[in-house]
Design a protein around this motif. Structure first.
Motif, PDB file in Angstrom:
ATOM      1  N   PRO A  10       0.625  -1.346  -0.128  1.00 52.16           N
ATOM      2  CA  PRO A  10      -0.009  -0.039  -0.011  1.00 52.16           C
ATOM      3  C   PRO A  10       0.844   1.296   0.055  1.00 52.16           C
ATOM      4  O   PRO A  10       1.905   1.405   0.676  1.00 52.16           O
ATOM      5  N   LYS A  11       0.181   2.224  -0.613  1.00 51.18           N
ATOM      6  CA  LYS A  11       1.042   3.597  -0.577  1.00 51.18           C
ATOM      7  C   LYS A  11       0.310   4.532  -0.099  1.00 51.18           C
ATOM      8  O   LYS A  11      -0.575   5.393  -0.318  1.00 51.18           O
ATOM      9  N   PRO A  12       0.905   5.112   1.245  1.00 52.46           N
ATOM     10  CA  PRO A  12       0.260   6.017   1.973  1.00 52.46           C
ATOM     11  C   PRO A  12       0.742   7.278   1.444  1.00 52.46           C
ATOM     12  O   PRO A  12       1.585   7.537   0.737  1.00 52.46           O
ATOM     13  N   ARG A  13      -0.434   8.455   1.511  1.00 51.54           N
ATOM     14  CA  ARG A  13       0.003   9.620   0.586  1.00 51.54           C
ATOM     15  C   ARG A  13       0.262  10.898   1.586  1.00 51.54           C
ATOM     16  O   ARG A  13       0.013  11.968   1.633  1.00 51.54           O
ATOM     17  N   VAL A  14       1.517  10.615   2.126  1.00 52.39           N
ATOM     18  CA  VAL A  14       2.246  11.552   3.093  1.00 52.39           C
ATOM     19  C   VAL A  14       2.651  12.906   2.437  1.00 52.39           C
ATOM     20  O   VAL A  14       2.547  13.783   2.942  1.00 52.39           O
ATOM     21  N   ASP A  15       3.135  12.739   1.361  1.00 49.35           N
ATOM     22  CA  ASP A  15       3.494  14.061   0.497  1.00 49.35           C
ATOM     23  C   ASP A  15       2.523  14.849   0.272  1.00 49.35           C
ATOM     24  O   ASP A  15       2.209  16.140   0.465  1.00 49.35           O
ATOM     25  N   PHE A  16       1.468  14.262  -0.205  1.00 49.02           N
ATOM     26  CA  PHE A  16       0.041  15.303  -0.484  1.00 49.02           C
ATOM     27  C   PHE A  16      -0.549  15.597   0.808  1.00 49.02           C
ATOM     28  O   PHE A  16      -0.664  16.941   0.806  1.00 49.02           O
ATOM     29  N   GLY A  17      -0.451  14.920   1.820  1.00 51.83           N
ATOM     30  CA  GLY A  17      -1.063  15.459   3.110  1.00 51.83           C
ATOM     31  C   GLY A  17      -0.408  16.585   3.859  1.00 51.83           C
ATOM     32  O   GLY A  17      -0.727  17.531   3.957  1.00 51.83           O
ATOM     33  N   VAL A  18       0.992  16.436   3.705  1.00 52.71           N
ATOM     34  CA  VAL A  18       1.994  17.601   4.343  1.00 52.71           C
ATOM     35  C   VAL A  18       1.823  18.589   3.487  1.00 52.71           C
ATOM     36  O   VAL A  18       1.624  19.859   3.963  1.00 52.71           O
ATOM     37  N   LYS A  19       1.663  18.557   2.179  1.00 46.55           N
ATOM     38  CA  LYS A  19       1.740  19.810   1.281  1.00 46.55           C
ATOM     39  C   LYS A  19       0.418  20.230   1.334  1.00 46.55           C
ATOM     40  O   LYS A  19       0.350  21.750   1.062  1.00 46.55           O
ATOM     41  N   ASN A  20      -0.789  19.786   1.395  1.00 42.79           N
ATOM     42  CA  ASN A  20      -2.099  20.341   1.286  1.00 42.79           C
ATOM     43  C   ASN A  20      -2.803  20.622   2.810  1.00 42.79           C
ATOM     44  O   ASN A  20      -4.050  21.170   2.728  1.00 42.79           O
ATOM     45  N   LYS A  21      -2.256  20.309   3.542  1.00 42.09           N
ATOM     46  CA  LYS A  21      -2.950  20.304   5.084  1.00 42.09           C
ATOM     47  C   LYS A  21      -3.487  21.535   5.496  1.00 42.09           C
ATOM     48  O   LYS A  21      -4.764  21.692   5.867  1.00 42.09           O
ATOM     49  N   ARG A  22      -3.178  22.745   4.956  1.00 45.03           N
ATOM     50  CA  ARG A  22      -3.692  24.184   5.217  1.00 45.03           C
ATOM     51  C   ARG A  22      -4.984  24.340   4.721  1.00 45.03           C
ATOM     52  O   ARG A  22      -5.845  25.038   4.851  1.00 45.03           O
ATOM     53  N   TYR A  23      -5.299  23.473   3.519  1.00 42.00           N
ATOM     54  CA  TYR A  23      -6.522  23.446   2.955  1.00 42.00           C
ATOM     55  C   TYR A  23      -7.762  22.669   3.424  1.00 42.00           C
ATOM     56  O   TYR A  23      -8.505  22.745   3.019  1.00 42.00           O
ATOM     57  N   PHE A  24      -7.219  21.743   4.221  1.00 40.74           N
ATOM     58  CA  PHE A  24      -8.037  20.621   4.613  1.00 40.74           C
ATOM     59  C   PHE A  24      -8.977  21.317   5.888  1.00 40.74           C
ATOM     60  O   PHE A  24      -8.136  21.678   6.768  1.00 40.74           O
ATOM     61  N   THR A  25     -10.451  21.345   5.835  1.00 42.80           N
ATOM     62  CA  THR A  25     -10.878  21.547   7.068  1.00 42.80           C
ATOM     63  C   THR A  25     -11.078  20.258   8.091  1.00 42.80           C
ATOM     64  O   THR A  25     -11.066  20.697   9.134  1.00 42.80           O
ATOM     65  N   SER A  26     -10.980  19.027   7.536  1.00 45.65           N
ATOM     66  CA  SER A  26     -11.122  17.981   8.469  1.00 45.65           C
ATOM     67  C   SER A  26     -10.317  16.948   7.484  1.00 45.65           C
ATOM     68  O   SER A  26     -10.298  16.958   6.261  1.00 45.65           O
ATOM     69  N   SER A  27      -9.903  15.927   8.248  1.00 48.63           N
ATOM     70  CA  SER A  27      -9.374  14.692   7.536  1.00 48.63           C
ATOM     71  C   SER A  27      -9.353  13.534   8.383  1.00 48.63           C
ATOM     72  O   SER A  27      -9.259  13.915   9.617  1.00 48.63           O
TER      73      SER A  27
END
Lengths: 310, 310
Positions: free
Chosen positions: B184-201
């Motif tokens: 499996p491939k966790p999406r850590v780069d995407f999460g770190v780069k975009n966290k400021r746009y997430f209202t929840s996750s």
């Protein structure tokens, strides 16, 4: 298929992972130093007959706390991972949870979370965290330092031989020895209060001979042991097996420390006020290895403590 | 003797330990915020036939990394605790150690240490640490937010049915589905780069239906799902079982996040540049629960994801 012992497995992992830390606790920096330590208790290996699940839960916390004690650090937070067989009963789960709760309250630890899993047997994995500017190292002893152990030693080995092999003994002794197995007392207050006097220290729960050899080796010194840290009643129970129980047992959750002789008086006073039994067991000198001095004879004390996978 | 499911066991522990954290990761303060997460992989429960030990080791790291990804935090350090049966072969130990080494290098994690133990079966317990000022919460979604998932979903469930129950499928699909289980491939780069746009996750590895229900509940909102995050080839394999595989599987190590619609363009652009597949699956509105909207009908999407001890 050759059987591996624990040290071989650790070596494989250290080589593969490039991790050369050989301390009681993990130390890492995230702006300041966080101290972390994990320990695992496995039903088939670590829970003898008659030990209750709540006692086992507490002991899995104690195993970590004891490493913190040796390093002079107070653990503050913890994460607990648990495996239970899928048919575990509610009462067993309650018993374990109560054991963890009591242990955390006893040692002032806040549990942050963890995870639970189904498995073939019960496994308790505890990871504790604290913070400190520095820790007492294993390798800091100097020639002429005095060697002390919190103690006494031997009761745990006696208790295990009673629980596992039904060895007999006097009623009062049997109770004391079983309690050493089921309810060990790590010396965290003593460690935290006195760390500034320790030139080196190490948790002894892999066995006193293992601990002394490791400390001597890391300090590049000789450790001379001229006083065995046990009480009289152990001798009556153990007969010729006494040294084995004292030096080559394990799971005592005591620790060994070295001090400059000038601090002896202070250490003894502090031990008294904290009601922590400590025993002067020898001194550090130039050379290498560990020597047991008895009747004016020097006997090498080999590392024969506890190893998994032996 | 009544059987407990995981949530009951967790409740008992939360009650006993006074711990009410229900986040993907543990967050605690030791002057600054350290982010920690532990996960355990157990041979009898989590290692299907044909999965290699190195893959299992990597997956035990992935399980933690994935929770960090969902919270927008990069894990930096780790501690690994391992149980092996006492007759484990050297080659198996090497295989596991190599799996851990490769995984740690893949995700940029330094292993601090850990412990090894003898037990009845293989257990890998991984605890990872990172640091962050704050984490993206599970409970922050607002009405009109869009719901996205990294994805696609369903391959893991399909792969498990192939490995565990010998279900048949087209050769190319079978390979893809098994790889979803073993690598499996966790999406850590995407999460770190975009966290400021997430209202929840939230990490989805307990199952998409479980994740959506938890996020809706914690935000006190209704989640409307109008697009199933799967690819066409899943439908051919799954036939009528498709929703089950997509929504009620688990172990995908993807995550669900919500954003204000104004950030949609940015998120899509960032996903493209990081080659992270993301799928818009619905929107947030007032109300409660999770609704699957299909052919103009509203079907309640119940929490039927993965639970240990079920």
């Amino acid at each position: 298929m050759s059987k591996l012992d624990e040290s071989e497995i650790i070596k494989i992992f250290q080589r593969k992972l490039g991790n050369k830390n050989s301390e009681d606790v993990e130390i890492f920096k995230l702006k300041q130093n966080i101290i972390a330590k994990t320990d695992t208790l496995v039903q088939s290996t670590d829970i003898p007959p008659k030990m209750k699940l709540g006692e086992a839960a507490r002991k899995s916390v104690v195993a970590c706390v004891s490493d913190f004690a040796a390093k002079g650090v107070k653990p503050q937070y913890g994460i607990i991972s648990i495996n239970f067989p899928s048919n575990i009963s509610r009462s067993k789960v309650e018993e374990a949870a109560t054991g963890f709760r009591k242990a955390c309250s006893e040692f002032g630890i806040s549990i942050l979370g963890g995870d639970t899993n189904a498995g073939k047997e019960i496994v308790f994995n505890v990871c504790l965290f604290g913070s400190a500017e520095k820790i007492v190292p294993r390798n800091g002893s100097e020639s002429k330092d005095l060697i002390f152990a919190t103690g006494p030693f031997g009761y745990t080995g006696a208790g295990l031989s009673i629980l596992l092999y039904k060895k007999k003994g006097k009623r009062e002794f049997v109770a004391k020895a079983i309690k050493a197995v089921t309810h060990p007392k790590p010396r965290v207050d003593f460690g935290v209060k006195n760390k500034r006097y320790f030139t080196s220290s190490m948790d002894s729960s892999d066995g006193l001979s293992t601990t002394l050899n490791e400390m001597a080796k890391q300090s590049k010194k000789k450790f001379v042991i001229n006083n065995s840290p046990h009480k009289k009643d152990l001798g009556e129970f153990a007969k010729s097996n006494q040294d084995n129980l004292v030096f080559h047992g394990g799971e005592e959750y005591e620790f060994v420390f070295t001090i400059n002789p000038k601090h002896k008086k202070t250490i003894l006073k502090n031990a008294k006020s904290l009601r922590t039994p400590i025993i002067e067991i020898g001194y550090v000198t130039t050379g290498k290895g560990v020597i047991l001095q008895r009747d004016n004879k020097d006997i090498p004390l080999k590392d024969k403590g506890w190893k998994h996978f032996r």
